[in-house]
Enzyme design. Structure first.
Site, short mmCIF file in Angstrom:
data_model
loop_
_atom_site.label_atom_id
_atom_site.label_comp_id
_atom_site.label_asym_id
_atom_site.label_seq_id
_atom_site.Cartn_x
_atom_site.Cartn_y
_atom_site.Cartn_z
N CYS A 106 0.84 -1.20 0.00
CA CYS A 106 0.00 0.00 0.00
C CYS A 106 0.88 1.25 0.00
O CYS A 106 1.69 1.44 0.90
CB CYS A 106 -0.90 -0.01 1.23
SG CYS A 106 -1.82 1.54 1.46
N LYS B 72 -10.33 -8.24 6.53
CA LYS B 72 -9.75 -7.63 7.71
C LYS B 72 -10.16 -8.33 9.00
O LYS B 72 -11.32 -8.74 9.13
CB LYS B 72 -10.16 -6.15 7.79
CG LYS B 72 -9.76 -5.34 6.58
CD LYS B 72 -10.46 -3.99 6.60
CE LYS B 72 -10.23 -3.24 5.28
NZ LYS B 72 -11.01 -2.00 5.21
N VAL C 286 -5.31 1.53 6.36
CA VAL C 286 -3.93 1.61 6.83
C VAL C 286 -3.27 2.80 6.13
O VAL C 286 -3.72 3.20 5.06
CB VAL C 286 -3.16 0.30 6.53
CG1 VAL C 286 -3.73 -0.85 7.33
CG2 VAL C 286 -3.15 -0.03 5.04
#
Length: 235
Positions: free
Chosen positions: A29, A56, A69
């Site tokens: 990410c 998740k 995140v």
């Protein structure tokens, strides 16, 4: 060393070490990489808990209902959001005279304008290219081209002879550009010469090296982004 595997809804909450900062992340990410870069830059002792963003853990959602995140947790303190975390790390863990984001109010303001305005548009155009959206070239060369113009008279985005906050905040997306990378068809155009030089300079930075993922792995992940078939553990 391979990164920690990404935890799913089947995983229990991992016990914390008192006094140790924890980063909830996702290895590929770009937003999470902003936090990883700053932690590496400041040499902060920390642990990483990777989260599977398609499955998740419930405990993560309960802990941070936004459920994105990066998130950092230090004993009873918790912060989310890549820019919030990056600035916090820079402020709390920098020694005197070693801030990557200027403490001068005007310089800090212009840097944040650059990030929110030009960086934001460039990031959107990168995602359009990764998704092969119709007419992606127009936006890509317009908005990423603005970054190239920013670098026409300076080596790094805030000036000076070394990377600072602004450079680290855009690097997670720009690392996708280049030969054998996820976006391998834009530099040969010759339209982004300053950005091409900056990318090569950033690759030599020790902080960037400490957080690097191989272009092959990133390319595989971005292919999954395009098809919607994300794979979280590629290393």
């Amino acid at each position: 060393m391979a990164p920690p595997r990404h935890m799913t809804s089947e995983d229990h909450f991992p016990a914390k070490t008192p006094g140790k900062l924890r980063l909830y992340s996702m290895q590929y990410c770009p937003y999470a990489m902003r936090a990883r870069l700053m932690l590496a830059k400041k040499g902060v002792d920390h642990e990483v808990i990777n989260i599977n963003l398609r499955n998740k853990p419930q405990w993560f959602i309960e802990k941070y209902p936004v459920a994105t995140v990066p998130v950092i947790e230090h004993d009873d303190k918790l912060l989310g959001g890549s820019l919030v975390i990056a600035e916090y790390i820079d402020e709390v863990y920098s020694k005197d005279g070693e801030r990557t984001l200027s403490v001068d109010p005007y310089e800090k303001g212009t840097t944040n304008m650059l990030i929110s305005d030009k960086f934001g548009k460039a990031i959107i155009s990168v995602y359009k290219r990764l998704g092969h959206k119709e007419n992606w070239e127009e936006d890509f060369f317009k908005y990423v081209g603005e970054l190239d113009k920013e670098l026409s008279a300076k080596k790094y985005f805030a000036g000076g002879d070394k990377p600072t906050y602004a450079d680290y905040m855009i690097w997670p997306w720009m690392r996708l550009i280049g030969p054998a990378c996820a976006i391998d068809d834009v530099l040969p155009s010759g339209k982004l010469p300053n950005l091409e030089r900056w990318i090569e300079d950033m690759k030599k930075d020790e902080t960037v090296k400490a957080c690097q993922t191989s272009p092959d792995v990133l390319k595989k992940f971005c292919q999954g982004y395009h098809t919607g078939k994300f794979v979280h553990d590629l290393e």
